[in-house]
Structures are given as C-alpha cells and as structure tokens.
Scaffold this motif. Structure first.
Motif, PDB file in Angstrom:
ATOM      1  N   ASP A   1      -2.640  -9.693  -1.618  1.00 39.50           N
ATOM      2  CA  ASP A   1      -1.625 -10.532  -2.265  1.00 39.50           C
ATOM      3  C   ASP A   1      -1.942 -12.026  -2.164  1.00 39.50           C
ATOM      4  O   ASP A   1      -1.152 -12.855  -2.597  1.00 39.50           O
ATOM      5  CB  ASP A   1      -0.252 -10.247  -1.653  1.00 39.50           C
ATOM      6  CG  ASP A   1      -0.254 -10.433  -0.149  1.00 39.50           C
ATOM      7  OD1 ASP A   1      -1.278 -10.877   0.397  1.00 39.50           O
ATOM      8  OD2 ASP A   1       0.771 -10.134   0.483  1.00 39.50           O
TER       9      ASP A   1
ATOM     10  N   ASP B   1      -6.030   2.321  -0.952  1.00 35.56           N
ATOM     11  CA  ASP B   1      -5.418   3.148   0.086  1.00 35.56           C
ATOM     12  C   ASP B   1      -4.432   4.138  -0.541  1.00 35.56           C
ATOM     13  O   ASP B   1      -3.231   4.052  -0.324  1.00 35.56           O
ATOM     14  CB  ASP B   1      -4.711   2.215   1.079  1.00 35.56           C
ATOM     15  CG  ASP B   1      -4.120   2.972   2.258  1.00 35.56           C
ATOM     16  OD1 ASP B   1      -4.550   4.110   2.508  1.00 35.56           O
ATOM     17  OD2 ASP B   1      -3.226   2.419   2.917  1.00 35.56           O
TER      18      ASP B   1
ATOM     19  N   GLN C   1      -1.775 -14.077   0.180  1.00 33.88           N
ATOM     20  CA  GLN C   1      -0.870 -14.911   0.974  1.00 33.88           C
ATOM     21  C   GLN C   1      -1.668 -15.811   1.900  1.00 33.88           C
ATOM     22  O   GLN C   1      -1.202 -16.847   2.333  1.00 33.88           O
ATOM     23  CB  GLN C   1       0.056 -14.037   1.810  1.00 33.88           C
ATOM     24  CG  GLN C   1       1.253 -13.537   1.060  1.00 33.88           C
ATOM     25  CD  GLN C   1       2.228 -12.865   1.998  1.00 33.88           C
ATOM     26  OE1 GLN C   1       1.972 -11.787   2.513  1.00 33.88           O
ATOM     27  NE2 GLN C   1       3.349 -13.506   2.243  1.00 33.88           N
TER      28      GLN C   1
ATOM     29  N   PRO D   1      -7.905  -4.414   1.546  1.00 34.52           N
ATOM     30  CA  PRO D   1      -7.164  -3.163   1.391  1.00 34.52           C
ATOM     31  C   PRO D   1      -6.068  -3.317   0.335  1.00 34.52           C
ATOM     32  O   PRO D   1      -5.395  -4.344   0.303  1.00 34.52           O
ATOM     33  CB  PRO D   1      -6.543  -2.917   2.772  1.00 34.52           C
ATOM     34  CG  PRO D   1      -6.610  -4.204   3.481  1.00 34.52           C
ATOM     35  CD  PRO D   1      -7.603  -5.095   2.809  1.00 34.52           C
TER      36      PRO D   1
ATOM     37  N   GLU E   1      -1.242  -2.235  -5.742  1.00 37.27           N
ATOM     38  CA  GLU E   1      -1.378  -3.677  -5.979  1.00 37.27           C
ATOM     39  C   GLU E   1      -1.745  -4.000  -7.424  1.00 37.27           C
ATOM     40  O   GLU E   1      -2.345  -5.028  -7.699  1.00 37.27           O
ATOM     41  CB  GLU E   1      -2.432  -4.288  -5.039  1.00 37.27           C
ATOM     42  CG  GLU E   1      -2.089  -4.236  -3.560  1.00 37.27           C
ATOM     43  CD  GLU E   1      -1.037  -5.249  -3.142  1.00 37.27           C
ATOM     44  OE1 GLU E   1      -0.461  -5.915  -4.011  1.00 37.27           O
ATOM     45  OE2 GLU E   1      -0.783  -5.348  -1.930  1.00 37.27           O
TER      46      GLU E   1
ATOM     47  N   SER F   1       6.311  -6.716  -1.082  1.00 37.79           N
ATOM     48  CA  SER F   1       5.719  -6.467   0.222  1.00 37.79           C
ATOM     49  C   SER F   1       5.642  -4.964   0.469  1.00 37.79           C
ATOM     50  O   SER F   1       6.567  -4.229   0.178  1.00 37.79           O
ATOM     51  CB  SER F   1       6.558  -7.121   1.313  1.00 37.79           C
ATOM     52  OG  SER F   1       6.073  -6.705   2.571  1.00 37.79           O
ATOM     53  N   LYS F   2       4.489  -4.521   0.978  1.00 34.98           N
ATOM     54  CA  LYS F   2       4.321  -3.103   1.294  1.00 34.98           C
ATOM     55  C   LYS F   2       4.706  -2.826   2.742  1.00 34.98           C
ATOM     56  O   LYS F   2       4.417  -1.772   3.275  1.00 34.98           O
ATOM     57  CB  LYS F   2       2.871  -2.672   1.048  1.00 34.98           C
ATOM     58  CG  LYS F   2       2.534  -2.243  -0.387  1.00 34.98           C
ATOM     59  CD  LYS F   2       2.738  -3.313  -1.373  1.00 34.98           C
ATOM     60  CE  LYS F   2       2.484  -2.920  -2.800  1.00 34.98           C
ATOM     61  NZ  LYS F   2       2.666  -4.083  -3.676  1.00 34.98           N
TER      62      LYS F   2
END
Ligand code: UDP
Ligand code: MG
Length: 320
Positions: A105, A50, A107, A11, A15, A213-214
């Motif tokens: 991302d 999204d 992570q 998702p 980004e 960060s979202k």
C-alpha cells in the motif's frame, strides 16, 4: 564494492486497487537506482500473492509479461503477511544480494530505499526503516500500535520501536533468517536476533494509497498475542509469581482462621468461601490457559509443517 543486485519483496493480499500505482512507483524507483549505478541491472520487484481472492495475481502476471523487472510468487493459499513475506525473502535470496521488504500500500516512503541501499553498500547487513511519527494513522491505530511495541519489549521480544516490516537485509542476513525454523512467525522479533552490522533510516509514514487495511483489530490482536507467546516465557513467570502470592495470602488466611477458631470468633463465612472458590478457580483456569498456549505452540512446532507452499514462480530465462 559489494555485489549489488536488489530485490524488492512485496506481499500482496487483495491489493488490486493499490497494485497499479505501487508497481508504477516501484519501477520508477528501481530504474532510478539502476541508472545511478547503485544496484545492478538484474534487480527485480517481486510481488508475493498471498492467496488473494481478487485479480491481484492476474495483475502481477501481466506486469511480469510486460516488463522483465517484475517477477512474482503465487502462494497456494492465504497464509498471512508474515508467511508471505518469508516466502518472498527466501525465494529472492537465491538471486539477490540485498532484499528490501515493504507493504503493497506504499504507506512506507519508498524514497527511504535509496538510503537503505547506501547503508548496505557501506557494509550494513540489516537496515531498519523506522517511522518518524504516526500522525497520518488514526488515533486508534496509533494508540494500539504504540501499546503493542511497549508491551512486546517489556515482555522480552526485542523489537525496534516504530519499525514494521520495511527493511533491507543482505543475502547472508536472509539466509540466517532461514535458519530460524519456527512456525509461529514474528519476523520483526526474529530479525533483531540475527545480529550483523545494523542501522536505521527514518521516514514519514503516509496513508494507504488505495484499498482497505488488511489488518483489522482481530488480526492485530492475534498478531500481538503471537508475538508475545512466540518470544517470551514471561507470562509463565508471572503466573508462577501470582501463584506464590496467592499461596502466601492463603497461609495468612489460614493463620487468621485458626486464631478465629481458637478464640471462638469463627462465624459461618459462606460469602468469603464462595468468593475464594471463584477466585482460585479463575486463577487456575487462567494459568492452565496460558500454559496451554505454550503447549499449543510446542505442538505446532514439533509438527514442523511447511510455512508456505509456492504454487508458481514467475521467472525469466536468467533464473532457469
Ligand atoms: N497482507 C498479506 N496477507 C494477509 C494480510 C496482509 O500479504 O493476510 C499484506 C498486504 O497486502 C500489505 C501488507 O501485508 O501489503 C500489510 O497489510 P496492511 O497494509 O493491510 O496492514 P496495515 O498497514 O493496515 O497494518
Ligand atoms: Mg498498510
């Protein structure tokens, strides 16, 4: 051997900074897995846009044009991480035998995918990616996240500690997930309810490769609240218990007042009256608020609104 077409569902919300690197690394990983024979050539990387406000969807469309291993879904608007993920999973389910979900991302260490696929081939239907530690997250993020997991489990939503939405699911596990029709989505709580053979792989969590960060604090809090109220009626129990407690105390107070009255010790207790009016008023408001929270959820569920609306699916000939 089990069928082995892998879809990696990612998702993406705003980004554009992270996507080029993510696409590059994921493609390398996919090619490596195809070459090693663990997954089939039909495997794909599926980005779910999204409702991004930046160039994310243009990038995804470009990748798809340039390379058949990239595909994408564009949601009609921003619906949040969980809904975007579900849209990706339920779309990929049609083509894939196993689906790995991860954030854009990077992570989560993508090398854990190898082990996830191994476990799938051994017969697992759900493989959780679990963080070894959170030393790269800020203290605040770590603290709030840990508190969140503990609270969730105590409240009765069965979540896997230190597991976010990085996991592999088999086709049948995803189709079982699709049977959960709730609108208030808290996927990591629902997935543990599916059952089947499950396992975990462990990895180190890194920093976001690019972008911000979202999940600001406001979204995190609402996510936690959503998680608790979608899974547990414990808050209602607690209110009931509190109600019993207060009722018990009020009986004692009544007896005390009566004794005071009959022994002639009653004084004009204005302060205690006002205090108790406020206390009871507060308690009642709180109770109504929490009960209302559940009624609100019932309301949303009975509407049975679609959880996501797909605007466009990038597809190659194989899928048409
Ligand atoms: N995301 C999304 N919709 C949103 C918010 C986030 O699809 O409304 C995606 C985001 O692009 C990322 C993932 O969800 O791939 C997790 O978000 P993020 O990394 O910002 O969260 P954090 O790791 O900080 O909790
Ligand atoms: Mg992240």
């Amino acid at each position: 051997m089990r069928d082995n077409c892998l879809y990696i569902v990612v998702p993406c919300y705003n980004e554009e900074d992270a996507l080029p690197e993510t696409a590059k690394q994921l493609l390398e990983k996919l090619m490596f897995l195809i070459k090693s024979g663990k997954i089939s050539k039909d495997s794909r990387i599926m980005f779910v846009n999204d409702g991004s406000k930046d160039k994310t969807w243009d990038l995804i469309a470009d990748y798809h044009k340039e390379c058949k291993y990239f595909t994408g879904i564009n949601l009609s608007r921003n619906r949040g991480h969980q809904n975007a993920l579900l849209a990706g999973l339920l779309t990929a389910e049609k083509y894939a035998d196993m689906i790995v979900s991860m954030d854009a991302d990077l992570q989560d260490d993508i090398n854990a995918v190898d082990e996830m696929v191994d476990k799938y081939l051994e017969g697992c239907d759900i493989v959780y990616g679990v963080r070894k530690d959170r030393s790269t997250d800020s203290f605040f993020k770590r603290f709030t996240a840990e508190a969140f997991y503990r609270l969730m489990n105590w409240m009765g939503a069965n979540t896997v500690f230190n597991h976010a939405d990085y996991r592999l699911m088999s086709k049948r596990a995803v189709s079982a997930l699709g049977e959960f029709k709730e609108v208030n989505l808290f996927l990591r709580g629902i997935v543990t309810m599916i059952g089947f053979r499950t396992d975990s792989v462990y990895y180190e969590r890194g920093k976001r490769i690019a972008g911000e960060s979202k999940y600001p604090l406001k979204k995190m809090l609402s996510f936690a609240f959503e998680g608790i109220t979608s899974f547990s009626t414990k808050p209602i129990r607690m209110i009931t218990a509190l109600g019993f407690g207060v009722f018990f105390i009020s009986i004692i107070m009544l007896i005390y007042a009566l004794i005071s009255y009959f022994t002639g010790n009653a004084v004009a207790g204005w302060a205690s009256m006002v205090a108790s009016v406020w206390a009871i008023g507060g308690l009642m408001l709180l109770s109504i608020g929490i009960v209302g929270e559940y009624i609100g959820k019932l309301y949303m569920e009975t509407k049975a609104r679609p959880r996501f609306i797909i605007d466009e699916i990038l597809d190659d000939e194989r899928h048409i």
